[in-house]
Design a protein around this motif. Structure first.
Motif, PDB file in Angstrom:
ATOM      1  N   GLN A  52       0.821  -1.202   0.000  1.00 49.47           N
ATOM      2  CA  GLN A  52       0.000   0.000   0.000  1.00 49.47           C
ATOM      3  C   GLN A  52       0.862   1.261   0.000  1.00 49.47           C
ATOM      4  O   GLN A  52       1.995   1.263   0.496  1.00 49.47           O
ATOM      5  CB  GLN A  52      -0.918   0.007   1.238  1.00 49.47           C
ATOM      6  N   VAL A  53       0.281   2.320  -0.549  1.00 49.02           N
ATOM      7  CA  VAL A  53       0.940   3.634  -0.518  1.00 49.02           C
ATOM      8  C   VAL A  53       0.642   4.283   0.831  1.00 49.02           C
ATOM      9  O   VAL A  53      -0.143   3.775   1.631  1.00 49.02           O
ATOM     10  CB  VAL A  53       0.433   4.527  -1.677  1.00 49.02           C
ATOM     11  N   LYS A  54       1.278   5.443   1.052  1.00 43.01           N
ATOM     12  CA  LYS A  54       1.200   6.094   2.356  1.00 43.01           C
ATOM     13  C   LYS A  54      -0.231   6.353   2.811  1.00 43.01           C
ATOM     14  O   LYS A  54      -0.594   6.102   3.969  1.00 43.01           O
ATOM     15  CB  LYS A  54       1.977   7.415   2.300  1.00 43.01           C
ATOM     16  N   GLU A  55      -1.074   6.895   1.889  1.00 40.53           N
ATOM     17  CA  GLU A  55      -2.454   7.225   2.252  1.00 40.53           C
ATOM     18  C   GLU A  55      -3.244   5.964   2.614  1.00 40.53           C
ATOM     19  O   GLU A  55      -4.057   5.965   3.553  1.00 40.53           O
ATOM     20  CB  GLU A  55      -3.160   7.947   1.096  1.00 40.53           C
ATOM     21  N   GLU A  56      -3.014   4.868   1.899  1.00 36.93           N
ATOM     22  CA  GLU A  56      -3.719   3.618   2.173  1.00 36.93           C
ATOM     23  C   GLU A  56      -3.269   3.020   3.513  1.00 36.93           C
ATOM     24  O   GLU A  56      -4.080   2.461   4.261  1.00 36.93           O
ATOM     25  CB  GLU A  56      -3.458   2.615   1.054  1.00 36.93           C
ATOM     26  N   LYS A  57      -1.972   3.165   3.787  1.00 37.65           N
ATOM     27  CA  LYS A  57      -1.445   2.622   5.031  1.00 37.65           C
ATOM     28  C   LYS A  57      -2.077   3.289   6.249  1.00 37.65           C
ATOM     29  O   LYS A  57      -2.345   2.635   7.267  1.00 37.65           O
ATOM     30  CB  LYS A  57       0.072   2.798   5.082  1.00 37.65           C
TER      31      LYS A  57
END
Length: 247
Positions: free
Chosen positions: A194-199
């Protein structure tokens, strides 16, 4: 006709519940024996009033045969051979109303009966139907020791039933905890891709899963503590039964 099933808790007008643990009609001496369990916090004196449908204006004799730890063994006598139905009222002494000033009671009422009503609070009414009530031969005469053993067995049955119920809820809560743990593990694996926002969103979900797991752990511990207490209660009842049998 109204009918109160055995082993079925009835709500009380005071606190707790009332249950008919056992009920037997004995035609040989026109009596109805009941074992009643009262689950309430107040420890006031309890009184009883019984009336049959066949003679609703007559209060039947009620004898308290045995009492122990919220259990009452009572016998209603002088039942008609065809009594049809029975209303059994349980009253609790109300000390606050025992000092009723009879001078303030209107002359349109009988003061003695008014005093009696005011001095008691209705706990609940239990109903019996002759057609549904178990009938047994003989007069069912027992001594105090036999009644004590009867109540002891009923208490043990109640404790064992509660222990089984706790076992069931522990099993359900454990399954729920394992499922939540699995879901949390899957979320943690997903974070790898996942990317930062998803994490950030996933971390929030993981935190909720951790709280749910902690809540399950606390519930399981509480149920296990209750089970342990019931096990100790069962042991004490077994010891009490041994002592009673030796008397």
């Amino acid at each position: 006709m109204y009918y109160t099933n055995t082993c079925e808790a009835v709500s009380s007008n005071i606190t707790g519940t009332v249950t008919i643990e056992n009920r037997v009609y004995r035609p040989a001496n026109g009596s109805l024996d009941m074992v009643i369990k009262m689950d309430q916090t107040d420890e006031e004196e309890v009184s009883f009033v019984a009336q049959e449908k066949a003679n609703p204006n007559i209060k039947l004799p009620v004898h308290l045969l045995y009492e122990d730890d919220g259990y009452y063994v009572v016998r209603i006598s002088d039942l008609s051979s065809n009594w049809e139905a029975l209303a059994f009222d349980l009253y609790q002494e109300n000390e606050e109303k025992e000092t009723v000033n009879v001078d303030e009671v209107t002359t349109n009422y009988d003061t003695s009966s008014t005093e009696e009503i005011d001095a008691h609070a209705l706990i609940t009414t239990l109903y019996s139907d002759q057609r549904k009530t178990k009938s047994e031969e003989g007069k069912g005469t027992k001594n105090k020791q036999e009644y004590a053993l009867l109540v002891n067995d009923l208490e043990k049955q109640f404790v064992k039933k509660k222990m089984k119920n706790y076992e069931k809820v522990i099993t359900v809560e454990t399954k729920h905890k394992l499922q939540t743990q699995q879901e949390m593990n899957e979320l943690q694996r997903d974070m790898k891709y996942q990317v930062k926002e998803e994490k950030a969103d996933t971390e929030s979900k993981i935190a909720m899963k951790k709280d749910a797991i902690q809540s399950s752990d606390e519930s399981i511990q509480l149920y296990e503590d209750e089970q342990k207490s019931l096990q100790e209660k069962l042991q004490k009842l077994n010891e009490k039964k041994q002592d009673l049998a030796m008397k």
